[in-house]
Design a protein around this motif. Sequence first.
Motif, PDB file in Angstrom:
ATOM      1  N   GLY A  77       0.816  -1.214   0.000  1.00  0.00           N
ATOM      2  CA  GLY A  77       0.000   0.000   0.000  1.00  0.00           C
ATOM      3  C   GLY A  77       0.844   1.255   0.000  1.00  0.00           C
ATOM      4  O   GLY A  77       1.980   1.260  -0.470  1.00  0.00           O
ATOM      5  N   GLU A  78       0.280   2.322   0.536  1.00  0.00           N
ATOM      6  CA  GLU A  78       0.979   3.608   0.470  1.00  0.00           C
ATOM      7  C   GLU A  78       1.065   4.287   1.832  1.00  0.00           C
ATOM      8  O   GLU A  78       1.310   5.482   1.905  1.00  0.00           O
ATOM      9  CB  GLU A  78       0.206   4.536  -0.484  1.00  0.00           C
ATOM     10  N   ASN A  79       0.834   3.550   2.889  1.00  0.00           N
ATOM     11  CA  ASN A  79       0.767   4.181   4.206  1.00  0.00           C
ATOM     12  C   ASN A  79       2.140   4.151   4.862  1.00  0.00           C
ATOM     13  O   ASN A  79       2.515   3.203   5.542  1.00  0.00           O
ATOM     14  CB  ASN A  79      -0.258   3.438   5.064  1.00  0.00           C
ATOM     15  N   ARG A 111       5.280  10.721  -4.274  1.00  0.00           N
ATOM     16  CA  ARG A 111       4.148  10.461  -5.170  1.00  0.00           C
ATOM     17  C   ARG A 111       2.832  10.935  -4.535  1.00  0.00           C
ATOM     18  O   ARG A 111       1.976  11.496  -5.206  1.00  0.00           O
ATOM     19  CB  ARG A 111       4.057   8.963  -5.480  1.00  0.00           C
ATOM     20  N   ALA A 112       2.753  10.725  -3.229  1.00  0.00           N
ATOM     21  CA  ALA A 112       1.531  11.117  -2.524  1.00  0.00           C
ATOM     22  C   ALA A 112       1.346  12.628  -2.602  1.00  0.00           C
ATOM     23  O   ALA A 112       0.246  13.122  -2.866  1.00  0.00           O
ATOM     24  CB  ALA A 112       1.606  10.679  -1.077  1.00  0.00           C
ATOM     25  N   ASP A 113       2.447  13.365  -2.388  1.00  0.00           N
ATOM     26  CA  ASP A 113       2.345  14.833  -2.455  1.00  0.00           C
ATOM     27  C   ASP A 113       1.875  15.280  -3.832  1.00  0.00           C
ATOM     28  O   ASP A 113       1.027  16.165  -3.956  1.00  0.00           O
ATOM     29  CB  ASP A 113       3.694  15.464  -2.117  1.00  0.00           C
ATOM     30  N   GLU A 117      -1.580  17.255  -4.747  1.00  0.00           N
ATOM     31  CA  GLU A 117      -1.618  18.531  -5.469  1.00  0.00           C
ATOM     32  C   GLU A 117      -2.570  18.428  -6.661  1.00  0.00           C
ATOM     33  O   GLU A 117      -3.398  19.304  -6.895  1.00  0.00           O
ATOM     34  CB  GLU A 117      -0.208  18.845  -5.959  1.00  0.00           C
ATOM     35  N   LYS A 118      -2.426  17.306  -7.353  1.00  0.00           N
ATOM     36  CA  LYS A 118      -3.249  17.111  -8.544  1.00  0.00           C
ATOM     37  C   LYS A 118      -4.734  17.093  -8.163  1.00  0.00           C
ATOM     38  O   LYS A 118      -5.557  17.779  -8.772  1.00  0.00           O
ATOM     39  CB  LYS A 118      -2.870  15.772  -9.188  1.00  0.00           C
ATOM     40  N   TYR A 145      -7.882   8.886  -1.117  1.00  0.00           N
ATOM     41  CA  TYR A 145      -6.463   9.222  -0.975  1.00  0.00           C
ATOM     42  C   TYR A 145      -6.073   9.220   0.502  1.00  0.00           C
ATOM     43  O   TYR A 145      -5.099   8.596   0.906  1.00  0.00           O
ATOM     44  CB  TYR A 145      -6.215  10.590  -1.616  1.00  0.00           C
ATOM     45  N   TYR A 146      -6.859   9.944   1.317  1.00  0.00           N
ATOM     46  CA  TYR A 146      -6.548  10.027   2.743  1.00  0.00           C
ATOM     47  C   TYR A 146      -6.611   8.650   3.387  1.00  0.00           C
ATOM     48  O   TYR A 146      -5.791   8.299   4.235  1.00  0.00           O
ATOM     49  CB  TYR A 146      -7.530  10.961   3.449  1.00  0.00           C
TER      50      TYR A 146
END
Lengths: 442, 390
Positions: A77-79, A111-113, A117-118, A145-146
Motif C-alpha cells: 500500500g501507500e501508508n 508520489r503522494a504529495d 496537489e493534482k 487518498y486520505y
Amino acid sequence: MEPDDEIYANGGADSSENRSRPIISSEQLDIEAYAGLYSGRTKITRLLFIADRCGQNNNTAMQMEALRMAYEEIKKGENTQLFRDVVQKIDGRLGNNYGMDSVWCEMVDRRADQRKEKLENELNAYRTNLIKESIRMGYNDFGDYYYAHGALADAFKSYVRTRDYCTTSKHVIHMCMSAILVSIEMGQFTHVTSYVSKAEQTAEALDPSTVSKLRCAAGLAHLEAKKYKLAARKFLEVGPELGNSYNEVIAPQDVATYGGLCALASFDRTELKNKVIDNLNFRNFLELVPEVRELIHDFYSSHYASCLDYLGNLKANLMLDIHLHDHVQPLYDQIRNKALIQYTHPFVSVDLHMMANAFKTTIAGLEKELEALITDNQIQIIMPLQARIDSHNKILYARHADQRNATFQRVLQTGREFDRDVRAMLLRANLVKHEYKASRKL
Amino acid sequence: MATVESLLAQIQGLSSSAGDLGLLLTHLKQADELLHNESTPLLPFLEQLDPTLHSLGYLYILVSLAVIAVCKRFKDHVLMLEAPMRGVAPLLEAVKKIRSSSEHLSTLHPDFLQLCLLAKCYKTGLSILEDNIFEVDQPRDFFLYCYYGGMICIGQKRFKKALELLHNVVTAPMSSINAIAVEAFKKYILVSLIHSGQFSTNLPKYTSSAAQRNLKTLCPPYVELANTCSSGKISELETYIQTNREKFDSDNNLGLVKQVVSSMYKKNIQRLTQTYLTLSLQDIANTVQLSSPKEAEMHVLQMIQDGEIYATINQKDGMVRFLEDPEQYKTCEMIECIDSSIQRIMTLSKKLTAMDEHISCDPLYLAKAGRERQRFDFDDFDPVPQKFNI
C-alpha cells in the motif's frame, strides 16, 4: 449407582463414547490462514493487534510472524506512517529484509504529495465550474487518498462532504458505506450506527449484498456498545450474499462467531432454537466455524461440560480478535451463568456434588457462583434463579414463591407507599399554596 | 380569605345591635385561622378598638393573642429553668385547644415537640405525631415540626415514621436552603441507611431545586458514608467512621452513625436468608465479617427475637436454618388490618379528590393555568378542530 446415570444425562458430565470427539482449535491460531480472510486496511490492523497481544503474552514467535506479514502487506500500500511504526516494532528482529526502507518511503511520500496537489487542482477547478457530480467525485477521490495514507479523520471528513453533492440514492449509499468503513477503522461506532440508519432510509431498495454489509456494520456497533442481544439479532440477519464481499471489514467466519456467542449469551431457549439453530441461513455461516456450531448445539442439548470446554479452547484465539477481545469475558460470564440457571431450571432440588461435576468445578466455588446468581436476582432479567442453598447437605432447592403471599405482601407494601406519598404530596401542595400567597402579598 | 383590616371593619360595624353581634360571631369564628396565624401584628389593631363598644371583637383578638404569646413565654421560661418536663403537659393541652382540627398544624406544635424532646417524653410526643397533618400555616413551623418529630421517632426507634417526617422536610418546597433542611438531610441519610441499608443519592423529582443543588454539597461526610455503605464492606465503613468521628460527633449524630454499622450487619445477615436454607454459624461469621461464630449466633438470635428474620439455630451442629415468613395472610387480624388499610386509603383518596376540585376552582390557579395554556397549540388539547381554524 445405576439410577444416578439418568440424572447425569442432563448435565453431560458423562464421557460416553459417542461424545468423545476431539475438541479442536486449542492449537495456536494459524495467522496466515486468518489474515487470508481479510483484505485492505483491516488485514494490517488485525495483524498488528495480534502482534501487540502476543507481545503482552510473550509469544514472540507468533508476534514476529504477525509483524512480518503486516510488513509485507503494508509494502503493497501507500501508508508510510504505518510502515515506520511496524519497522520500529520489528526492531531488526527479522533480519535485513524487514528493515527500514527509506527509499520506498520517500518515493511513496513524493508520489503522494504530487497526487494530493493534482487532486486539489482538480477539485478547485470543479468547484469553480460548479459541476455537482465532479465535485462529488473530487471529494470522494480525496477520501480514498486520505484513507490509503492512513489519515482516517480527514478521509471521513472528505467522504461526508460528498453528501451535499449526492444526486442519486446510489451516491448516498456509496457515501454511507465509505463513512462506515472509515468509522469502523477509527473505532467510532456511534458514526457507524448513524450512517447505517441513513443508508437504510434511502428511498431505493438496497441490493441484498449491501443489506448484509449494513447488518454486519450495525452488529459490530451494537457489539461495541455491549448490546449483545441487538448485536446477535443483526448478525443473524446477515444474508448469504455477504460471502467474502466485505472482507475489508468482516469475514463470514466472524459473523458466525460474533453472532453465535452473542446469541448464546443473550437469547432465551426458544429464541436460541428459532433464530439460531433452526435458522437455515445462519447455519451456513456456522458451518464455517464448526466449534461455535458445536458449542451452541451442546448448550442447547444441555451438554454444558462439553460446551464450556469448547469455549475454553476458543478463548485464546478470540482474545486475538480486534473486535471481540474486550467482550470475550462478559460474554463468557453470561453464557456460564445462563448454563448454571438452565441446569437447575427443571429441578426441585439439585445435588451440588453432581452439579459441580457437570460444570467441572469445586463445590465451594459453585456455591459462591450460585450465591451471586441468587443475590443478583433483581438484575437477572433473562431468567432469574429462584432457589436457596442448603449449605449443610449441599443441595440446591428451587424456590417456588407463594403467589398468594407475595401478592398480599406487595399489595400492603403498595398501599403503605401510596398512603405515604399522597400525604406528603398534599402537604407539599399546602406549602406551595402558602408560598404562593406569601409571594403575592409582598 | 378576610384580611385583618376587613375583620377590623366588621368588628367596628357590627357591634351595635344583638342581631349584628350574632353575625359578627360567625365572622369571627370563620376568621379563627387568621387570628392564630398572624398573632403578632394584631397588637396595633387592638388600640383601634374600644373595649366598651366592641367588647366581643376585642375579647376574641385578646384571647387568640394571649394563648399563643403566653405559651411561647411559658416555654421560654421552662427552658430557662432547665425543667422542660414541666412544660410538656400544659403545652399538649394548649396544642389540643388551639388547633382547629387534628389535621391542622398550629404554631405551638414545634414548641411542644421541642419540649418533649428535651424532656425525653418521646411517647407523649408520638401521641401528637400520630395525627396526620394536612394544613400548615407557617412553613417554618412545618419544618421544625417534622425535624423534631423525626428526632422523637428516632428516639423511639420508629425509623419508618422518622424517615417519612424527615423526607417531608428534605423535599418540601423552598426557595432557598435553610439550616433545618440541612440538619434534617443529615439525619435522613442516616435513618435511611439504618432502615433500608441503602440511600439513593438522587432526590425525587419534586424536590425543590434549591435542595437538589445544595443539600449534597453541604453534607459531604454523610453522602460519602452512604457511598461507603453501598459497597457492603464493613471494615471500610468502620475505618471511614473512625477518621470522620469528630465531624459526626460535632453534629450530635455519632449515635446514629453507630446504629448504621450495626444495621449493616443485620442487612448482610438478612441477605443470606434469601440465598441459603441452612448455613453454619462459622460461614455466617465469615460472610458478614464477624469475628467469631459466637458473635454471629448473638446477632442471629437478636434478629430472630426482633422478628427481622425467621430462623432456627441448631447449637449442636452450629447450623442455622432459615425459614420462610410464617405469615399466611389468613388470620382475622390480618384481614382486619387490610380492611383498615383500605378504609384509610379510601379516605385519603376522597381528600385528594376534594383538594383537586378545590384547586381547580381556585381563581388564582385558573388565571395562571389559563395563561399557560395559551402557549400550546389548540390542536394539542382539542381533538375536534376549531371552527375558525379551517
